[in-house]
Structures are given as structure tokens and as C-alpha cells.
Design an enzyme around this catalytic site. Structure first.
Site: not given
Ligand code: NAD
Length: 263
Positions: A145, A158
Site C-alpha cells: 500500500s 496496517y
Molecule cells: P476487499 O475487502 O474488497 O477484499 C479483500 C478480500 O480478502 C475479501 O474477499 C475477503 O474475504 C478476503 N479475506 C479477508 N481475510 C482473509 C483471510 N484471512 N484469508 C483469505 N481471504 C481473506 O479489499 P481490497 O480493497 O480489495 O484489498 C485487497 C488488498 O489490497 C488488501 O491487502 C489491502 O490492504 C490492499 N490495499 C487496498 C487498498 C484500497 O484502497 N482498497 C489500497 C492499498 C492496498
């Protein structure tokens, strides 16, 4: 530029039932990759895999809590049994819990570190073992991130975990270099997914401002264009990293944030 092809590469994407992981899986499948959709939520993973198959791609769903050693071991073995190998790992599963350090419960702290760090370690270990056993190169992509480089209030575990992934990727790059096992961290800015949509009202409440102010004054304030990072932005970088074939690009973090953070 010619279109990037994955030519049947076997790709494991964790947290692929929603958001960024789901879109990376769809993008990989559209580029000819065979995609394992691993998620805590098996029903949603099955639905994502079925939709990919309906549009002509190859996908299977895998039940996997990335914090469970046995589920990760069994999940990777299931993929290897079905498709013979794993070529690309995207360790993407993640959640967000926000709170002040002084109000963070130890339980929530450990839960955050387990999903983001234990999950990355366990999936990396099992996929790297498969690559080493076959003497084959591969790509290990960790979802960092902008918070792998910057801190924000309310996000102690985080920020800590996302910084930690840089160290893991650099170590994988050093240990995997001889075989061509490359590891890089993708560092997105804010992307509109359920993870971010949940935070907007929470931050508004915590800081005593409106939801629009959270978006404009916190999330997008330092971007060059006032824009959210898109799912396509992140998936296209993930596709490039999956297909890139030499150690020239390893041990790096690629920031995809509309200029929010410039390294
Ligand atoms: P999201 O909530 O849309 O999707 C996350 C998925 O991970 C879900 O399907 C959930 O069921 C699954 N999950 C959660 N815990 C789990 C576990 N213990 N085992 C297996 N699966 C699990 O989130 P997102 O925004 O798509 O985030 C995905 C990644 O991107 C994360 O690592 C997040 O930190 C990172 N990220 C997101 C953003 C953002 O702005 N959305 C920015 C930077 C980084």
C-alpha cells in the site's frame, strides 16, 4: 506495446473473491492465465471462478484462510494437484481495522498482523517450495500500500504490516534470485473497494468531519489529479509483474497512487 500474455501460467490470488484481488484474477484469466481464486468466503470465490469460466477463462475456487497454516498448505497442494504447479502468487488478502494506538485491542493488532504478514509468509513459503522443487522461476507479488511507505493516524497495525512486506519481498528476491523467483510489492493508493468504503464513515466519525471531507481532505488530498486509483490501474501493474521474465525487476515496490506518494 504488444498485449501481455500469461500463456497458461498458474496463478494463485488470495482474497480474490472481492475488490482488487478479484479484478487481478479476472485480468490474469483474460490474459490466458489459469487462476486459483483463494478466499475465506468460498461461496464468493466459487461465484468469481464460475463467472471467469463462463467468459472463457480457466479458474478454480479454493477455500483458504491465509492465517491458517494447514489451509494454506492444503490449498497450494490442491492447486498443484489440479494444474501441476504454481507460477505466480499474488498475496492480496487483507482487512482494515482503524483505531487509535491507545485504544487498539491486542486482539485486533494480532488479527491484522496475522492476515497481512502471516498470510504473506505462509503463501510465499508454500509457493516457493513448489517452484524450488521444480527448479522453476516464478513471480511472488505482495499487496502493499502507499502505507508501505507512509504512515497515517489510526492505522498502526496496517502501516506496520505493509512496511513489513517490503522486507519480506526483498528477502524472497535474494533467496529466489538464482532460480529466477522474483518478488515485488504493489503499493496502491486508495481504491474504491468494500475495504475503503467501510473506512469512509468510520474515519468521518473518528475525525468529526463529513464523508466527503474524508475523501477530499484525507484520501485524495495529495494525488496529482484528485482521482482514486482504479482496479484496472492495480491489475495492469500486477499483470506486468506476473509476466516480467527477468531478475531485473525484483525486490522493488511499485507505487500505483496517482502521485500521492513519489519515491
Ligand atoms: P476487499 O475487502 O474488497 O477484499 C479483500 C478480500 O480478502 C475479501 O474477499 C475477503 O474475504 C478476503 N479475506 C479477508 N481475510 C482473509 C483471510 N484471512 N484469508 C483469505 N481471504 C481473506 O479489499 P481490497 O480493497 O480489495 O484489498 C485487497 C488488498 O489490497 C488488501 O491487502 C489491502 O490492504 C490492499 N490495499 C487496498 C487498498 C484500497 O484502497 N482498497 C489500497 C492499498 C492496498
Amino acid at each position: 506495446m504488444s498485449r501481455i500474455e500469461l500463456d497458461g501460467k498458474v496463478c494463485l490470488v488470495t482474497g480474490a473473491a472481492s475488490g482488487i484481488g478479484k479484478h487481478i484474477a479476472e485480468t490474469y484469466a483474460a490474459a490466458g492465465g489459469r487462476v486459483a481464486i483463494a478466499d475465506l468466503k468460498l461461496d464468493a470465490a466459487e461465484a468469481t471462478a464460475a463467472a471467469i469460466r463462463e467468459s472463457g477463462g480457466q479458474a478454480m475456487a479454493v477455500a483458504m484462510d491465509v492465517t491458517s497454516e494447514s489451509q494454506v498448505v492444503e490449498g497450494v497442494a490442491q492447486i498443484a494437484a489440479e494444474w501441476g504447479r504454481v507460477d505466480v502468487l499474488v498475496s492480496n488478502a487483507g482487512i482494515q481495522i482503524i483505531n487509535k494506538i491507545t485504544e487498539f485491542s491486542f486482539e485486533d493488532w494480532k488479527k491484522m498482523l496475522a492476515i497481512h504478514l502471516d498470510g504473506a509468509f505462509l503463501t510465499t513459503r508454500e509457493c516457493m517450495k513448489d517452484m524450488e522443487k521444480r527448479g522453476a522461476p516464478g513471480a511472488i507479488i505482495l499487496m502493499g500500500s502507499v502505507h508501505s511507505h507512509l504512515a497515517s493516524p489510526l492505522k498502526a497495525p496496517y502501516v506496520t504490516a505493509k512496511h513489513g512486506l517490503l522486507g519480506l519481498a526483498r528477502t524472497i528476491a535474494k533467496e529466489g534470485g538464482k532460480l529466477g523467483i522474483r518478488s515485488n510489492v504493489i503499493c496502491p493508493g486508495f481504491v474504491r473497494t468494500p475495504l475503503v468504503d467501510k473506512q469512509i464513515p468510520e474515519q468521518a466519525k473518528e475525525f468529526g468531519i463529513s464523508e466527503e471531507e474524508v475523501i477530499q481532505k484525507i484520501m485524495l488530498k495529495d494525488t496529482v489529479d484528485g482521482e482514486f486509483t482504479t482496479l484496472d490501474d492495480v491489475a495492469n501493474v500486477a499483470l506486468t509483474l506476473a509476466a516480467f521474465e527477468t531478475n531485473a525487476l525484483t525486490g522493488q515496490s511499485i507505487v500505483v497512487s496517482h502521485g500521492w506518494f513519489m519515491q
